[in-house]
Design an enzyme around this catalytic site. Structure first.
Site, PDB file in Angstrom:
ATOM      1  N   THR A   1       1.031  -1.175   0.031  1.00 54.50           N
ATOM      2  CA  THR A   1       0.251  -0.299  -0.240  1.00 54.50           C
ATOM      3  C   THR A   1       0.717   1.118  -0.042  1.00 54.50           C
ATOM      4  O   THR A   1       0.660   2.448  -0.952  1.00 54.50           O
ATOM      5  CB  THR A   1      -0.667   0.183   1.077  1.00 54.50           C
ATOM      6  OG1 THR A   1      -2.194  -0.742   0.960  1.00 54.50           O
ATOM      7  CG2 THR A   1      -1.104   1.030   1.451  1.00 54.50           C
TER       8      THR A   1
ATOM      9  N   CYS B   1       7.197  -1.202   6.516  1.00 54.88           N
ATOM     10  CA  CYS B   1       7.137  -1.276   7.765  1.00 54.88           C
ATOM     11  C   CYS B   1       8.561  -0.530   8.271  1.00 54.88           C
ATOM     12  O   CYS B   1       9.937  -0.571   7.973  1.00 54.88           O
ATOM     13  CB  CYS B   1       7.380  -3.053   8.058  1.00 54.88           C
ATOM     14  SG  CYS B   1       6.089  -3.840   7.439  1.00 54.88           S
TER      15      CYS B   1
ATOM     16  N   GLY C   1       3.466   1.621   8.609  1.00 56.15           N
ATOM     17  CA  GLY C   1       3.525   0.668   9.796  1.00 56.15           C
ATOM     18  C   GLY C   1       4.603   0.188  10.852  1.00 56.15           C
ATOM     19  O   GLY C   1       5.699   0.196  10.858  1.00 56.15           O
TER      20      GLY C   1
ATOM     21  N   ASN D   1       7.357  -6.793  13.341  1.00 57.45           N
ATOM     22  CA  ASN D   1       6.989  -5.110  13.666  1.00 57.45           C
ATOM     23  C   ASN D   1       5.502  -5.256  13.928  1.00 57.45           C
ATOM     24  O   ASN D   1       4.462  -6.110  14.438  1.00 57.45           O
ATOM     25  CB  ASN D   1       7.094  -4.838  11.550  1.00 57.45           C
ATOM     26  CG  ASN D   1       5.942  -6.203  10.670  1.00 57.45           C
ATOM     27  OD1 ASN D   1       6.477  -7.012  11.000  1.00 57.45           O
ATOM     28  ND2 ASN D   1       5.306  -6.021   9.713  1.00 57.45           N
TER      29      ASN D   1
ATOM     30  N   CYS E   1       3.146  -6.297  12.047  1.00 58.09           N
ATOM     31  CA  CYS E   1       1.484  -7.850  11.421  1.00 58.09           C
ATOM     32  C   CYS E   1       2.195  -8.472  11.094  1.00 58.09           C
ATOM     33  O   CYS E   1       2.860  -9.475  11.074  1.00 58.09           O
ATOM     34  CB  CYS E   1       1.707  -7.254   9.814  1.00 58.09           C
ATOM     35  SG  CYS E   1       0.894  -5.970   9.667  1.00 58.09           S
TER      36      CYS E   1
ATOM     37  N   GLU F   1       6.085  -9.914  10.494  1.00 55.68           N
ATOM     38  CA  GLU F   1       5.889 -11.131   9.350  1.00 55.68           C
ATOM     39  C   GLU F   1       8.038 -10.187   9.415  1.00 55.68           C
ATOM     40  O   GLU F   1       8.988 -11.056   9.135  1.00 55.68           O
ATOM     41  CB  GLU F   1       5.021 -10.845   7.761  1.00 55.68           C
ATOM     42  CG  GLU F   1       5.888  -9.910   7.118  1.00 55.68           C
ATOM     43  CD  GLU F   1       4.618  -8.728   8.147  1.00 55.68           C
ATOM     44  OE1 GLU F   1       5.101  -7.368   7.167  1.00 55.68           O
ATOM     45  OE2 GLU F   1       4.353  -8.841   8.971  1.00 55.68           O
TER      46      GLU F   1
ATOM     47  N   PRO G   1       0.253  -9.827   5.421  1.00 59.04           N
ATOM     48  CA  PRO G   1      -1.435  -9.494   5.308  1.00 59.04           C
ATOM     49  C   PRO G   1      -1.934  -9.428   4.725  1.00 59.04           C
ATOM     50  O   PRO G   1      -3.392 -10.146   4.084  1.00 59.04           O
ATOM     51  CB  PRO G   1      -1.604  -9.265   6.412  1.00 59.04           C
ATOM     52  CG  PRO G   1      -0.173  -8.814   7.718  1.00 59.04           C
ATOM     53  CD  PRO G   1       0.667  -8.276   6.770  1.00 59.04           C
TER      54      PRO G   1
ATOM     55  N   THR H   1      -5.481  -5.492   1.836  1.00 60.69           N
ATOM     56  CA  THR H   1      -6.258  -4.601   1.093  1.00 60.69           C
ATOM     57  C   THR H   1      -5.514  -4.461  -0.072  1.00 60.69           C
ATOM     58  O   THR H   1      -6.144  -4.398  -0.677  1.00 60.69           O
ATOM     59  CB  THR H   1      -5.275  -2.982   1.259  1.00 60.69           C
ATOM     60  OG1 THR H   1      -6.085  -2.320   3.078  1.00 60.69           O
ATOM     61  CG2 THR H   1      -6.190  -1.851   0.644  1.00 60.69           C
TER      62      THR H   1
END
Length: 968
Positions: free
Chosen positions: A354, A370, A398, A582, A584, A586, A770, A773
């Site tokens: 994104t 990230c 993020g 991070n 999420c 990963e 993930p 989006t």
């Protein structure tokens, strides 16, 4: 000179009157008619006769055309009209078409044919309206409905254009009904409807049909394109309206105008104007617009397209080319690379993250996803870290923060001789900063705080997301995660005690892992026994583990992540320590006071690489991975860095994170159930290929561009690939605590030699994000997730969208089971096929939803993927009929299978499982007796848990007791 009627009729060049026998005129060839467009034409009485016959037929029906009375009357009236003009102009002259039609009306009225005269008047009005509409470019105007256009003018609704739009939207989709969409939409229109309202009516009609036929989501998206085209093309001055077929000509023009406008508005990088825009415009593929689902296209429109004063002037293919150009800025042949990048993006073979889609090609090209930071134990440094969070979040990053170094509550503050309040008050500030700085106004700010399990504040940290207690010590908007050492898990298995410390008393524990951590930790425990360390707390490891699981179930946090596999398998352990993951879970990169780790993400769309006959297209996958790794590597040099520590880290180590999405779709396309040995095998083999090609691509880039700065001393330089690093984890943890499949199919020895010879361009290459989006944009299942439900309504920032599993619909249609009853049953059973007994078992097994796939299958599939990945994967765990025992075994199994991290726990309590009397409540039980699609097999961990000394750890066979209270 006189001419008889028969002679006149026979003269085809002088058909300027129609007279009965005996009627004569002078100079008949000199009568002319002025048409409405100003042209002159010969007078033709036959046209008068035809017009009157049509009026009669309109009144009396088709049978009137054969009536001798009607024919005689029409001929008589025609002759009267001709005589009228001949009397007026015996020497010839010019008539206007309206004069002729006026005479026809008068003749009909005088003859007493009022109904026919009225029909003729209506005929004239209709044709006048049609002519006016045609002058406005309307091919088929609606008789009563007008449309209010952007300029405020009302014009007739163009039925012809609507039919064309809908026909275009339905092209290539055999199971949709264009006529039904048109007819149902018109029923919802009113006179004066805004132009956008017409498109909305068409879309709303199509979207209501999605639950019955999934292809209507593509129809809806294509109808939405009409709004997008109108908004963007009119703003760019290209066209007010355009169909999809028009875009082959209009896309190149719109692209050039868009680049000019974007630079003028100071939104696009001026260097984009230096590209060969004609060449790039010609490479745009309008047909790629047709592959969007409604959810995907609406998401792009709402959140991704560039806009100026609330007008979106970016179109889908223009956006993908903008992203591609931004990533090709530093390439030698920029146009060729931009086209190559565009093709993998627009085809959905690969999708950038994104932030890259948001910002590539713009003035602030913050493309990374990230950022990982370590917060030092110093007040100035703490607030600098919070400032860095704000700056990174502003540009859509993020955040993962390592807070372990911060001293615990009750520890001494040397400068003031006071006592610390611990880490929690600072986390409250971090929480509120994430709320205030919402990623540039594009999406919510997002941060995750990590704390090691030996930190003295860990128990309060576990409660940060609770809805009870002192709200000043709660963080309702941020994420939290446990950074769990292997030693703690071993103590849980062995039912031993665990000691909590303040990090200022044990400063080296933060940077230690494996056996080195174990030795130092036990030495500090000895100091607590002999009195050298005063500030500590001793707890039972199993009690703390129970509280961790209890809070995870109650609040969804903290997530459970494992410190030692992240470090022992890290290629970069020679130059630092992984202190956290991070946002999420990963990314596993080193952090320090001087380095903020950065990772750039993108995902291979796995289903796009499955052939029509259900095979994995290995050559296509290799091409896609090669291009993707190049794009990700380019991000590092082009990226805008909001803080210097991020630039320092990223340029030094050059990590990237290539992942996958559409895993569930790929299984469907092969006819494989997620909960099956074949599903586990595909997870293994597909990730092996992605890993092989990604490492190969990074190594080839090193040969072309040079190795990353800290390559020497890395695991790569030693010929140790991700698969090989499992052995290091086994040695440090102990073989009895690790069970991981290490089978392979590719020529890894050849690749090891290649890497040792050429080096690596990137310190880290793979991570499975993930893709929440971007998978919506591509219309595929998220990441490695099983299907959530087969039929449901998805709500997000763009609205509500009906989502139905198209693969399931196809199989049910082939079985003759797809009908209204099935749709209603799916709604009743929350998108589950399991309670619907008329559905064959094989289909039910294939389309088991996330809560119907036993968690062991999710863990096993993740374990097979993890062996190939140099970072980690965002792994959500779905547990139905949750209990403390089930949570316990699931998370122990995750650690035992060698996973580095886990992400969200999606728990469905036993009380909310059923809607019918059918006994399906144990579908997700881990017990072998559960009526799930496939039986559970022990696979090692359950037997291991059974065999421990002391209090017996729960086995998988215990977890069928739905009466247990959750998380006891």
């Amino acid at each position: 000179m006189t001419t008889s009627t028969s002679e006149y009729k026979a003269d085809s060049s002088n058909r300027n009157a129609a007279l009965s026998d005996g009627v004569q005129t002078t100079a008949p060839g000199k009568l002319r008619v002025i048409k409405r467009n100003g042209e002159l034409a010969g007078f033709d009485a036959d046209k008068i006769s035809v017009a009157m016959r049509k009026a009669y037929i309109a009144v009396e029906g088709e049978q009137a055309d054969s009536s001798s009375r009607m024919r005689e009357l029409v001929e008589k009236l025609t002759l009267q009209i001709v005589e009228t003009f001949l009397r007026r102009m015996p020497e010839g002259g010019t008539l206007h078409i309206e004069d002729i039609q006026d005479q026809v009306e008068l003749a009909l009225m005088r003859s007493g044919e009022q109904k026919v005269a009225r029909a003729y008047v209506l005929y004239r009005e209709e044709h006048a309206r049609l002519r006016a509409a045609q002058q406005q470019g309307i091919s088929k105007p609606h008789p009563t409905i007008t449309v209010t256009h952007l300029d405020g003018q009302r014009r007739p609704l163009d039925l012809g254009r609507i039919e064309t739009l809908v026909q275009e939207a339905c092209e290539g989709l055999d199971r949709v009904d264009a006529r039904k969409i048109v007819e149902d939409s018109i029923k919802n229109l009113y006179d004066g409807v805004p132009v956008d309202g017409v498109s909305t009516a068409l879309m709303m009609t199509a979207r209501t049909l999605v639950e019955k036929e999934p292809d209507y989501t593509y129809v809806t998206a294509r109808l939405l394109q009409d709004n997008l085209r109108r908004e963007a093309l009119s703003f760019l001055g290209i066209a007010e309206d355009a169909t999809q077929h028009d875009m082959a000509d209009l896309y190149p023009k719109a692209f050039k105008a868009y680049v000019a406008k974007g630079i003028e508005f100071e939104q696009l990088d001026p260097r984009l104007g230096e590209f060969d825009l004609d060449r790039l415009g010609a490479a745009l593929n309008p047909d790629a617009d047709n592959q969007f689902t409604y959810l995907g296209l609406q998401t792009l429109y709402d959140r991704y397209f560039l806009h100026h004063e609330d007008v979106r002037y970016e179109l889908p293919q223009v956006m993908f080319m903008r992203v591609a150009m931004g990533l090709a800025l530093n390439e030698k042949d920029r146009e060729a690379r931009a086209i190559e990048f565009y093709q993998v993006l627009s085809s959905f073979d690969y999708m950038a993250s994104t932030p890259t889609l948001f910002n590539s090609g713009t003035l602030r090209s913050q493309l990374s996803s990230c950022y990982l930071t370590t917060v030092p134990d110093d007040l100035d440094a703490i607030y600098r870290a919070i400032h860095d969070n704000a700056m990174l979040s502003k540009w859509a990053g993020g955040l993962g923060n390592d807070w372990t170094p911060i001293r615990a509550m009750g520890s001494r503050i040397k400068g003031t001789n006071g006592k610390s309040q611990g880490v929690v008050p600072f986390l409250k500030v971090v929480n509120d900063t994430a709320v205030a700085v919402n990623q540039g106004g594009k999406r919510k700010g997002a941060v995750c705080a990590y704390l090691e399990t030996w930190h003295l504040d860990i128990e309060e940290f576990l409660e940060l997301r609770k809805n009870t207690g002192d709200d000043r010590r709660r963080t309702h908007d941020m994420n939290t995660a446990n950074w769990v050492p292997d030693l703690f898990m071993q103590r849980v298995f062995e039912d031993k005690e665990w000691t909590l410390f303040s990090p200022n008393d044990v400063p080296d524990l933060h940077d230690l892992f494996g056996l080195a951590f174990k030795n130092a930790y036990e030495a500090y425990e000895e100091k607590t026994r002999n009195g050298e360390l005063k500030l500590f707390k001793r707890v039972k490891a199993a009690d703390l583990w129970r509280k961790m699981l209890s809070m995870l179930f109650e609040t969804g946090h903290p997530w459970i992540t494992f410190k030692d596999p992240c470090n022992l398998r890290s290629p970069q352990q020679h130059v630092g320590v992984v202190h956290s993951s991070n946002l999420c879970t990963e990314i596993t990169l080193n952090t320090s006071a001087d380095e903020i780790a950065v990772c750039n993400l993108g995902s291979i769309n796995l289903v796009q690489h499955i052939t029509a006959d259900g095979k994995l297209d290995v050559e296509k996958l290799k091409r896609s991975v090669k291009v993707a790794v190049r794009m990700l590597d380019n991000v590092i040099d082009i990226n805008y860095y909001a803080v210097p520590q991020a630039r320092n880290s990223n340029l030094k180590h050059r990590p990237v994170g290539l992942g996958i999405m559409g895993f569930q779709d790929a299984l469907y396309k092969q006819g494989i159930a997620y909960a099956s040995d074949a599903g586990i095998e595909f997870a293994d083999r597909s990730m092996e290929l992605v890993s092989y090609f990604a490492i190969e691509a990074s190594s080839d880039l090193a040969a072309e561009r040079g190795r990353y700065e800290t390559y020497e001393g890395s695991l790569w330089s030693q010929g140790i690939l991700p698969l090989d690093s499992i052995e290091k984890l086994r040695q440090e943890r102990g073989a009895q605590y690790l069970e991981v499949d290490t089978s392979s199919t590719q020529d890894w020895e050849q690749l090891r030699a290649r890497v040792k010879q050429q080096g690596m361009r990137n310190s880290n290459v793979m991570a499975i994000a993930p893709t929440a989006t971007i998978s919506n944009i591509c219309g595929v299942s998220q990441s490695i997730e099983p299907t959530y439900q087969n039929l449901y309504v998805k709500s997000n920032l763009s609205g509500e969208f009906t989502v139905v599993n198209p693969y399931m619909v196809k199989d049910l249609k082939e079985a003759g089971l797809w009908d209204e009853v099935m749709v209603n049953d799916l709604k009743y059973y929350d998108g589950s096929l399991q309670p619907i007994e008329r559905v064959p078992e094989a289909i039910r097994q294939r389309y088991a939803t996330a809560f119907e796939v036993e968690p062991k299958w999710l863990v096993d599939a993740a374990s097979r993927r993890q062996k190939w990945i140099d970072q980690a994967q965002s792994l959500n765990l779905y547990i139905k009929g949750v209990s403390g025992k089930k949570l316990d075994v699931t998370y122990r199994m995750a650690w035992y299978r060698g996973l580095k991290t886990t992400y969200y726990l999606r728990a469905l309590g036993a009380t909310s499982v059923e809607k019918s009397t059918v006994d399906r409540g144990t579908l997700n039980a881990v017990s072998s007796g559960a009526p799930a699609a496939a039986p559970v097999q022990a696979r090692g961990v359950e037997d291991f848990l059974e065999g421990r000394s002391g209090p017996r750890a729960p086995s998988a066979g215990d977890i069928d007791d739905l009466g247990c209270e959750a998380c006891q």
